[in-house]
Scaffold this motif. Structure first.
Motif, PDB file in Angstrom:
ATOM      1  N   LEU A 565      33.028  60.715  35.007  1.00 28.07           N
ATOM      2  CA  LEU A 565      32.769  61.962  34.291  1.00 28.07           C
ATOM      3  C   LEU A 565      32.758  63.109  35.298  1.00 28.07           C
ATOM      4  O   LEU A 565      31.871  63.185  36.153  1.00 28.07           O
ATOM      5  CB  LEU A 565      31.427  61.890  33.556  1.00 28.07           C
ATOM      6  N   ASN A 566      33.758  63.989  35.207  1.00 30.62           N
ATOM      7  CA  ASN A 566      33.823  65.170  36.051  1.00 30.62           C
ATOM      8  C   ASN A 566      33.499  66.382  35.178  1.00 30.62           C
ATOM      9  O   ASN A 566      34.120  66.581  34.142  1.00 30.62           O
ATOM     10  CB  ASN A 566      35.226  65.331  36.653  1.00 30.62           C
ATOM     11  N   PHE A 567      32.560  67.195  35.598  1.00 31.17           N
ATOM     12  CA  PHE A 567      32.134  68.283  34.713  1.00 31.17           C
ATOM     13  C   PHE A 567      31.644  69.486  35.514  1.00 31.17           C
ATOM     14  O   PHE A 567      31.378  69.396  36.719  1.00 31.17           O
ATOM     15  CB  PHE A 567      31.030  67.805  33.762  1.00 31.17           C
ATOM     16  N   ARG A 568      31.544  70.604  34.817  1.00 31.68           N
ATOM     17  CA  ARG A 568      30.971  71.828  35.381  1.00 31.68           C
ATOM     18  C   ARG A 568      29.990  72.373  34.353  1.00 31.68           C
ATOM     19  O   ARG A 568      30.388  72.996  33.363  1.00 31.68           O
ATOM     20  CB  ARG A 568      32.053  72.859  35.674  1.00 31.68           C
ATOM     21  N   ALA A 569      28.715  72.114  34.546  1.00 35.83           N
ATOM     22  CA  ALA A 569      27.713  72.540  33.563  1.00 35.83           C
ATOM     23  C   ALA A 569      26.326  72.386  34.158  1.00 35.83           C
ATOM     24  O   ALA A 569      26.098  71.550  35.044  1.00 35.83           O
ATOM     25  CB  ALA A 569      27.829  71.714  32.281  1.00 35.83           C
ATOM     26  N   LYS A 570      25.392  73.191  33.647  1.00 35.32           N
ATOM     27  CA  LYS A 570      23.990  73.053  34.034  1.00 35.32           C
ATOM     28  C   LYS A 570      23.307  71.981  33.199  1.00 35.32           C
ATOM     29  O   LYS A 570      22.375  71.327  33.658  1.00 35.32           O
ATOM     30  CB  LYS A 570      23.260  74.385  33.860  1.00 35.32           C
ATOM     31  N   ASN A 571      23.756  71.827  31.973  1.00 37.38           N
ATOM     32  CA  ASN A 571      23.219  70.816  31.066  1.00 37.38           C
ATOM     33  C   ASN A 571      24.378  69.961  30.570  1.00 37.38           C
ATOM     34  O   ASN A 571      25.320  70.468  29.963  1.00 37.38           O
ATOM     35  CB  ASN A 571      22.500  71.468  29.877  1.00 37.38           C
ATOM     36  N   TYR A 572      24.290  68.677  30.833  1.00 34.83           N
ATOM     37  CA  TYR A 572      25.407  67.792  30.508  1.00 34.83           C
ATOM     38  C   TYR A 572      24.936  66.682  29.576  1.00 34.83           C
ATOM     39  O   TYR A 572      23.962  65.976  29.875  1.00 34.83           O
ATOM     40  CB  TYR A 572      25.982  67.184  31.782  1.00 34.83           C
ATOM     41  N   VAL A 573      25.641  66.541  28.464  1.00 31.15           N
ATOM     42  CA  VAL A 573      25.331  65.496  27.496  1.00 31.15           C
ATOM     43  C   VAL A 573      26.303  64.343  27.700  1.00 31.15           C
ATOM     44  O   VAL A 573      27.517  64.507  27.533  1.00 31.15           O
ATOM     45  CB  VAL A 573      25.433  66.030  26.049  1.00 31.15           C
ATOM     46  N   LEU A 574      25.788  63.195  28.081  1.00 30.62           N
ATOM     47  CA  LEU A 574      26.637  62.034  28.292  1.00 30.62           C
ATOM     48  C   LEU A 574      27.243  61.572  26.968  1.00 30.62           C
ATOM     49  O   LEU A 574      26.617  61.695  25.916  1.00 30.62           O
ATOM     50  CB  LEU A 574      25.832  60.910  28.924  1.00 30.62           C
ATOM     51  N   PRO A 575      28.465  61.046  27.005  1.00 33.89           N
ATOM     52  CA  PRO A 575      29.145  60.649  25.761  1.00 33.89           C
ATOM     53  C   PRO A 575      28.362  59.598  24.976  1.00 33.89           C
ATOM     54  O   PRO A 575      27.888  58.607  25.533  1.00 33.89           O
ATOM     55  CB  PRO A 575      30.478  60.073  26.260  1.00 33.89           C
ATOM     56  N   VAL A 576      28.277  59.819  23.668  1.00 28.70           N
ATOM     57  CA  VAL A 576      27.531  58.897  22.812  1.00 28.70           C
ATOM     58  C   VAL A 576      28.226  57.541  22.737  1.00 28.70           C
ATOM     59  O   VAL A 576      27.576  56.504  22.561  1.00 28.70           O
ATOM     60  CB  VAL A 576      27.357  59.504  21.408  1.00 28.70           C
ATOM     61  N   PHE A 577      29.559  57.522  22.888  1.00 23.45           N
ATOM     62  CA  PHE A 577      30.275  56.251  22.755  1.00 23.45           C
ATOM     63  C   PHE A 577      30.060  55.331  23.958  1.00 23.45           C
ATOM     64  O   PHE A 577      30.538  54.197  23.969  1.00 23.45           O
ATOM     65  CB  PHE A 577      31.774  56.476  22.516  1.00 23.45           C
TER      66      PHE A 577
END
Length: 615
Positions: A565-577
């Motif tokens: 998981l590569n992301f740019r965010a202060k708050n990150y929601v992991l995938p539900v799947f």
């Protein structure tokens, strides 16, 4: 290591006394001179370390390990003393004491060859275990500092380092004239922006790095040369952070982009007593506005841009880098294709055809040359056919990818090298990926026995010029570190595209790797299908930017073993799947924002405790 194994105060004194007695006895006891001299030659090389042995044993409280040797030394001293008292005419005693001296020699040898070797093997394992414990502790500490909640997620910004200009990697050839011409443009008054334009793989970045090694350039700009890799999807906040960290400035939390620009300009003004050079590497169309935003009104402040594209608004200040001429191209190609001082048995006309098919592009010359190094003539002939078909790698990036694809045929499928290379497409371009993340991923995914097996594969990719292996701390400790915390991996964007290109041939349900990039609510069509088929991928990589809404939807990926998981965010929601990924072994989350992230898992699964979080 011997100093740590043989030890003790009694041994220190007794060993030296034994050697002294043996040497003296060899001078007077002629009957046993051969035996005594043999003993002296065996023991004398060990004597200089006895004092160190004594101190080490005390420090590590391991004097008990050499009690047997101490007893051998004591018996040996008594035996040699008795030998000195035997008179020359008392020949009948010679065989008995000669046998005793031989027994002393064998006892000493047996202790050194068996007992000491056992201690040595045990000590090596102990050192490795303690090193691993320290390494894991340091890793946990660094991850904790890079994350606001200490959950182990990796903040890319924490390992980026200041934006100093990297030194050119490998051999730089054919850039003498371009260096002179570009240097004239850079030092010319009245020019504030310079664009270096050429197709991918032409050596633009290498040229700029080499330019920054020029003494006159370094003399003018001193420590005010800043280097930023922009790439396809630039993050302004990350650019601000890197530029500020280069001078150890504090990085506040900006309210908006304009706030960040104003703060950066203010800091640049404080540095403006010395000219400033800002290098923006790999700028893509649509992002040339970065040049205008960073073009502050400062004396002798210049921006040097590299791009594989031409920007019409900067035509007057664009330098077009040409391909290498045949002479330089052949030199670079031979340097990569043939071992030093080697005598290749490849026909010269075949070598020439393959070289010419690279069209003077340094990247193609290096990768193709290295891929053919040590290969049979048949492989060279196969590569030469690319040229006979008239394939031009200058026509487009797609052509270059198709051309470089043939070099992957030389990767060893049985050793898993090709699979490891293809996995690298899962990580963002122009970012430093921790080698430990790749090692953990490969150990779990390919059932490797040791971390070193995975690192050997990484090293193999490095020597083939398919990745750039960077050691952040170049000292002996880092080289000896079996757990590679100071190693990071970077990859040329075209080579990353090649890995993705290679992984996308089959229908989505049959792919071993699925690599997607998401922005806002823009999902690929297969993601949104109502009657979605289960995915067979073992590796799933998802990259999101700050505009992504985290409305993940639902997909079926029951075979996934590695989730990146590569992301740019202060708050990150992991995938539900993730809940249905029953075979998931490794979770790698790379935060590419300048701020630590908080993570939220909508639904947790009991088996999550068995997942390796490298994160």
């Amino acid at each position: 290591m011997a100093a740590g194994l043989i030890g003790g105060a009694a041994l220190g004194a007794g060993f030296g006394e034994l050697l002294r007695v043996i040497v003296e006895a060899s001078k007077t006891a002629a009957m046993f001179r051969d035996n005594l001299e043999e003993l002296a030659s065996m023991l004398s090389p060990i004597e200089p370390v006895i004092k160190e042995i004594q101190s080490f044993n005390k420090a590590f409280d391991k004097e008990y390990e050499t009690e047997q040797l101490v007893e051998i030394v004591k018996r040996g001293k008594k035996l040699v003393t008795k030998c000195c008292k035997i008179r020359r005419w008392d020949i009948i005693k010679k065989p008995y004491y000669s046998h005793k001296l031989l027994g002393l020699k064998k006892s000493l040898e047996r202790f050194c060859q068996i007992v000491m070797q056992t201690h040595q093997a045990r000590d090596i394992k102990e050192v490795l275990f303690e090193t691993k414990e320290i390494s894991v502790g340091i890793r946990k500490l660094s991850l904790k500092e890079g994350s606001s909640n200490g959950n182990g997620m990796c903040n890319q910004a924490a390992v980026m380092g200041p934006c100093r200009v990297p030194e050119p990697r490998g051999r730089v050839l054919g850039f003498d004239e371009p260096l002179k011409e570009l240097k004239v443009k850079l030092l010319k008054d009245g020019v504030s922006v310079i664009i270096v334009s050429a197709p991918g793989g032409s050596g633009k970045t290498t040229l700029v790095k080499q330019l920054c090694q020029d003494e006159e350039v370094k003399g003018k700009y001193e420590d005010n040369i800043f280097y930023v890799s922009v790439s396809k999807t630039p993050n302004m906040e990350l650019i601000f952070q890197k530029l500020l960290q280069a001078k150890d400035y504090a990085v506040p939390e900006f309210q908006n982009e304009e706030d960040g620009l104003n703060y950066l300009e203010q800091k640049f003004r404080q540095l403006a007593s010395v000219p400033i050079l800002l290098i923006l590497d790999d700028v893509w169309p649509g992002y040339e506005f970065l040049v205008h935003k960073l073009k502050f009104e400062l004396p002798d402040y210049k921006i040097l841009v590299t791009s594989r594209f031409a920007f019409p608004r900067f035509n007057d200040c664009t330098y077009c880098l040409k391909p290498l001429n045949d002479d330089n191209a052949m030199t670079l190609f031979r340097h990569n294709a043939f071992l030093q001082n080697g005598n290749p048995c490849i026909p010269e006309d075949i070598v020439n055809k393959v070289m010419k098919s690279c069209k003077g592009l340094p990247l193609a010359l290096e990768v193709v040359g290295r891929s053919l190094c040590g290969q049979p003539v048949a492989m060279w002939l196969k590569q030469a056919k690319q040229h006979s078909k008239g394939l031009s790698i200058l026509h487009s990036n797609t052509d270059l990818l198709a051309y470089l694809q043939s070099t992957l045929d030389t990767l060893d499928d049985e050793a898993g090298i090709k699979d490891c290379y293809l996995d690298l497409g899962s990580f963002p371009e122009d970012h430093q990926t921790p080698a430990t993340a790749l090692i953990d991923m490969w150990v779990e995914q390919y059932q490797l026995d040791e971390d070193c097996d995975a690192f050997i594969k990484l090293h193999e990719l490095s020597i083939r010029n398919l990745v750039n292996l960077v050691v952040m701390r170049k000292d002996d400790a880092s080289e000896a570190d079996s757990f590679y915390n100071d190693h990071f991996v970077m990859q040329h964007d075209l080579l990353r595209e090649l890995a993705i290109y290679q992984s996308s041939f089959n229908p989505i349900e049959q792919r071993r790797r699925i690599i997607v990039e998401l922005s806002r609510n823009n999902f690929p069509n297969w993601w949104l299908e109502e009657k979605q088929q289960p995915l067979g991928a073992h590796l799933f990589s998802i990259s999101t930017d700050e505009t992504f809404s985290y409305n993940w939807g639902y997909i079926q990926a029951p075979e996934v073993e590695v989730l990146v998981l590569n992301f740019r965010a202060k708050n990150y929601v992991l995938p539900v799947f993730m809940e249905k990924m029953d075979k998931l072994k490794v979770l790698i989350a790379m935060n590419n924002s300048i701020y630590p992230a908080e993570y939220e898992l909508v639904s947790a699964k009991e088996s999550a405790k068995n997942i390796l979080g490298h994160v």
